[in-house]
Scaffold this motif. Structure first.
Motif, PDB file in Angstrom:
ATOM      1  N   VAL A  17       0.856  -1.002   0.190  1.00  0.00           N
ATOM      2  CA  VAL A  17       0.030  -0.014  -0.067  1.00  0.00           C
ATOM      3  C   VAL A  17       0.953   1.201   0.161  1.00  0.00           C
ATOM      4  O   VAL A  17       1.769   1.140   0.907  1.00  0.00           O
ATOM      5  N   VAL A  18       0.562   1.968  -0.985  1.00  0.00           N
ATOM      6  CA  VAL A  18       1.373   3.353  -1.225  1.00  0.00           C
ATOM      7  C   VAL A  18       0.561   4.556  -1.009  1.00  0.00           C
ATOM      8  O   VAL A  18      -0.466   4.471  -1.616  1.00  0.00           O
ATOM      9  N   SER A  19       0.989   5.648  -0.171  1.00  0.00           N
ATOM     10  CA  SER A  19       0.103   6.761   0.017  1.00  0.00           C
ATOM     11  C   SER A  19       0.940   7.967  -0.865  1.00  0.00           C
ATOM     12  O   SER A  19       1.912   7.948  -0.980  1.00  0.00           O
ATOM     13  N   VAL A  20      -0.310   8.277  -1.958  1.00  0.00           N
ATOM     14  CA  VAL A  20       0.052   9.196  -2.737  1.00  0.00           C
ATOM     15  C   VAL A  20      -0.778  10.482  -2.892  1.00  0.00           C
ATOM     16  O   VAL A  20      -1.694  10.570  -2.974  1.00  0.00           O
ATOM     17  N   PRO A  21       0.072  11.553  -2.708  1.00  0.00           N
ATOM     18  CA  PRO A  21      -0.676  12.777  -2.573  1.00  0.00           C
ATOM     19  C   PRO A  21      -0.661  13.359  -3.890  1.00  0.00           C
ATOM     20  O   PRO A  21       0.247  13.500  -4.709  1.00  0.00           O
ATOM     21  N   VAL A  22      -1.938  13.667  -4.565  1.00  0.00           N
ATOM     22  CA  VAL A  22      -2.109  13.892  -5.819  1.00  0.00           C
ATOM     23  C   VAL A  22      -2.347  15.323  -5.643  1.00  0.00           C
ATOM     24  O   VAL A  22      -3.291  15.506  -5.261  1.00  0.00           O
ATOM     25  N   PRO A  23      -1.590  16.326  -6.377  1.00  0.00           N
ATOM     26  CA  PRO A  23      -2.066  17.844  -6.407  1.00  0.00           C
ATOM     27  C   PRO A  23      -3.268  17.968  -7.174  1.00  0.00           C
ATOM     28  O   PRO A  23      -3.711  17.322  -8.124  1.00  0.00           O
ATOM     29  N   ALA A  24      -3.948  19.069  -6.518  1.00  0.00           N
ATOM     30  CA  ALA A  24      -5.290  19.418  -7.168  1.00  0.00           C
ATOM     31  C   ALA A  24      -5.158  19.690  -8.560  1.00  0.00           C
ATOM     32  O   ALA A  24      -4.140  20.366  -8.991  1.00  0.00           O
ATOM     33  N   GLY A  25      -6.005  19.612  -9.268  1.00  0.00           N
ATOM     34  CA  GLY A  25      -5.970  19.574 -10.999  1.00  0.00           C
ATOM     35  C   GLY A  25      -5.343  18.382 -11.731  1.00  0.00           C
ATOM     36  O   GLY A  25      -5.421  18.176 -12.787  1.00  0.00           O
ATOM     37  N   LEU A  26      -4.602  17.372 -10.834  1.00  0.00           N
ATOM     38  CA  LEU A  26      -4.170  16.157 -11.615  1.00  0.00           C
ATOM     39  C   LEU A  26      -4.956  15.079 -10.948  1.00  0.00           C
ATOM     40  O   LEU A  26      -4.504  13.840 -11.002  1.00  0.00           O
ATOM     41  N   VAL A  27      -6.238  15.222 -10.504  1.00  0.00           N
ATOM     42  CA  VAL A  27      -7.189  13.838  -9.951  1.00  0.00           C
ATOM     43  C   VAL A  27      -8.428  14.563 -10.392  1.00  0.00           C
ATOM     44  O   VAL A  27      -8.891  15.520 -10.354  1.00  0.00           O
ATOM     45  N   PRO A  28      -9.051  13.423 -10.910  1.00  0.00           N
ATOM     46  CA  PRO A  28     -10.619  13.670 -11.305  1.00  0.00           C
ATOM     47  C   PRO A  28     -11.479  14.155 -10.346  1.00  0.00           C
ATOM     48  O   PRO A  28     -11.238  14.073  -9.354  1.00  0.00           O
ATOM     49  N   THR A  29     -12.287  15.004 -10.934  1.00  0.00           N
ATOM     50  CA  THR A  29     -13.331  15.303 -10.010  1.00  0.00           C
ATOM     51  C   THR A  29     -14.318  14.626  -9.591  1.00  0.00           C
ATOM     52  O   THR A  29     -15.155  14.986  -8.737  1.00  0.00           O
ATOM     53  N   VAL A  30     -14.518  13.619 -10.372  1.00  0.00           N
ATOM     54  CA  VAL A  30     -15.551  12.656  -9.970  1.00  0.00           C
ATOM     55  C   VAL A  30     -15.423  11.712  -8.652  1.00  0.00           C
ATOM     56  O   VAL A  30     -13.768  11.556  -8.613  1.00  0.00           O
ATOM     57  N   PRO A  31     -16.000  11.483  -8.033  1.00  0.00           N
ATOM     58  CA  PRO A  31     -15.793  10.680  -6.779  1.00  0.00           C
ATOM     59  C   PRO A  31     -14.934   9.322  -7.166  1.00  0.00           C
ATOM     60  O   PRO A  31     -15.182   8.634  -7.951  1.00  0.00           O
ATOM     61  N   ILE A  32     -13.846   9.189  -6.293  1.00  0.00           N
ATOM     62  CA  ILE A  32     -12.886   8.022  -6.432  1.00  0.00           C
ATOM     63  C   ILE A  32     -13.315   7.431  -5.141  1.00  0.00           C
ATOM     64  O   ILE A  32     -13.231   7.878  -4.157  1.00  0.00           O
ATOM     65  N   ARG A  33     -13.382   5.904  -5.324  1.00  0.00           N
ATOM     66  CA  ARG A  33     -13.804   5.170  -3.952  1.00  0.00           C
ATOM     67  C   ARG A  33     -12.820   3.924  -4.081  1.00  0.00           C
ATOM     68  O   ARG A  33     -12.350   3.569  -4.839  1.00  0.00           O
ATOM     69  N   ALA A  34     -12.778   3.476  -2.754  1.00  0.00           N
ATOM     70  CA  ALA A  34     -12.065   2.169  -2.500  1.00  0.00           C
ATOM     71  C   ALA A  34     -12.592   1.001  -3.405  1.00  0.00           C
ATOM     72  O   ALA A  34     -13.891   0.930  -3.978  1.00  0.00           O
ATOM     73  N   GLY A  35     -11.650   0.406  -3.846  1.00  0.00           N
ATOM     74  CA  GLY A  35     -11.950  -0.701  -4.961  1.00  0.00           C
ATOM     75  C   GLY A  35     -11.810  -0.248  -6.614  1.00  0.00           C
ATOM     76  O   GLY A  35     -11.931  -0.962  -7.669  1.00  0.00           O
ATOM     77  N   ASP A  36     -11.706   1.189  -6.703  1.00  0.00           N
ATOM     78  CA  ASP A  36     -11.658   1.540  -7.973  1.00  0.00           C
ATOM     79  C   ASP A  36     -10.334   1.512  -8.603  1.00  0.00           C
ATOM     80  O   ASP A  36      -9.373   1.442  -7.828  1.00  0.00           O
ATOM     81  N   THR A  37     -10.336   0.994  -9.839  1.00  0.00           N
ATOM     82  CA  THR A  37      -8.891   0.918 -10.619  1.00  0.00           C
ATOM     83  C   THR A  37      -8.520   2.313 -10.977  1.00  0.00           C
ATOM     84  O   THR A  37      -9.406   2.917 -11.933  1.00  0.00           O
ATOM     85  N   VAL A  38      -7.092   2.534 -10.805  1.00  0.00           N
ATOM     86  CA  VAL A  38      -6.764   3.634 -11.274  1.00  0.00           C
ATOM     87  C   VAL A  38      -5.195   3.601 -11.751  1.00  0.00           C
ATOM     88  O   VAL A  38      -4.687   2.589 -11.743  1.00  0.00           O
ATOM     89  N   ARG A  39      -4.873   4.655 -12.824  1.00  0.00           N
ATOM     90  CA  ARG A  39      -3.564   4.285 -13.234  1.00  0.00           C
ATOM     91  C   ARG A  39      -2.679   5.689 -12.651  1.00  0.00           C
ATOM     92  O   ARG A  39      -3.335   6.910 -12.723  1.00  0.00           O
ATOM     93  N   LEU A  40      -1.689   5.722 -12.069  1.00  0.00           N
ATOM     94  CA  LEU A  40      -0.888   6.776 -11.605  1.00  0.00           C
ATOM     95  C   LEU A  40       0.393   7.036 -12.629  1.00  0.00           C
ATOM     96  O   LEU A  40       1.253   6.061 -12.902  1.00  0.00           O
ATOM     97  N   VAL A  41       0.412   8.076 -13.225  1.00  0.00           N
ATOM     98  CA  VAL A  41       1.095   8.408 -14.502  1.00  0.00           C
ATOM     99  C   VAL A  41       2.098   9.566 -13.998  1.00  0.00           C
ATOM    100  O   VAL A  41       1.616  10.582 -13.419  1.00  0.00           O
ATOM    101  N   GLN A  42       3.213   9.138 -14.331  1.00  0.00           N
ATOM    102  CA  GLN A  42       4.415  10.070 -13.956  1.00  0.00           C
ATOM    103  C   GLN A  42       4.235  11.451 -14.795  1.00  0.00           C
ATOM    104  O   GLN A  42       3.895  11.413 -15.947  1.00  0.00           O
ATOM    105  N   THR A  43       4.497  12.599 -13.972  1.00  0.00           N
ATOM    106  CA  THR A  43       4.394  14.083 -14.641  1.00  0.00           C
ATOM    107  C   THR A  43       5.418  14.487 -14.957  1.00  0.00           C
ATOM    108  O   THR A  43       6.750  14.230 -14.183  1.00  0.00           O
ATOM    109  N   PRO A  44       5.684  15.290 -15.826  1.00  0.00           N
ATOM    110  CA  PRO A  44       7.103  16.232 -16.205  1.00  0.00           C
ATOM    111  C   PRO A  44       7.378  17.103 -14.832  1.00  0.00           C
ATOM    112  O   PRO A  44       6.606  17.575 -14.365  1.00  0.00           O
TER     113      PRO A  44
END
Length: 103
Positions: A17-44
């Protein structure tokens, strides 16, 4: 409380389990819930671009905590991907992509 007790062990064998702080604007505004599948993508970096193919890690959401400047997403990833994701998380150079739940 009893609602917080589970018999499932997190993380399971071979996962982290990794804790990932995602800056505002780089996370969707739709609700994200436990169990959802996401992709974490490197930004420049601020004044640059990602050389080559950006690191992309598919993960399962364990928990989400919205803050004022970041949304902290706890994700379950294969153990061999955890250190790369933790490195990105520490630099703040990660965007979150919410994938379809319809498989």
């Amino acid at each position: 409380s009893p609602d917080q007790v589970t018999e499932e062990v997190l993380p399971p064998q071979g996962m982290s389990v990794v804790s990932v702080p995602v800056p505002a604007g780089l996370v969707p505004t739709v609700p994200i819930r436990a169990g959802d599948t996401v992709r974490l993508v490197q930004t420049p970096e601020p004044a640059g671009s990602v050389t080559g193919t950006p690191l992309t890690i598919t993960a399962e959401v364990v928990d989400v905590t919205a803050g004022e400047s970041d949304t902290v997403v706890q994700v379950l990833v294969p153990a061999d991907k955890a250190s790369g994701l933790a490195e990105l998380a520490a630099t703040g150079r990660v965007a979150l992509v919410l994938d379809s739940a319809e498989g």
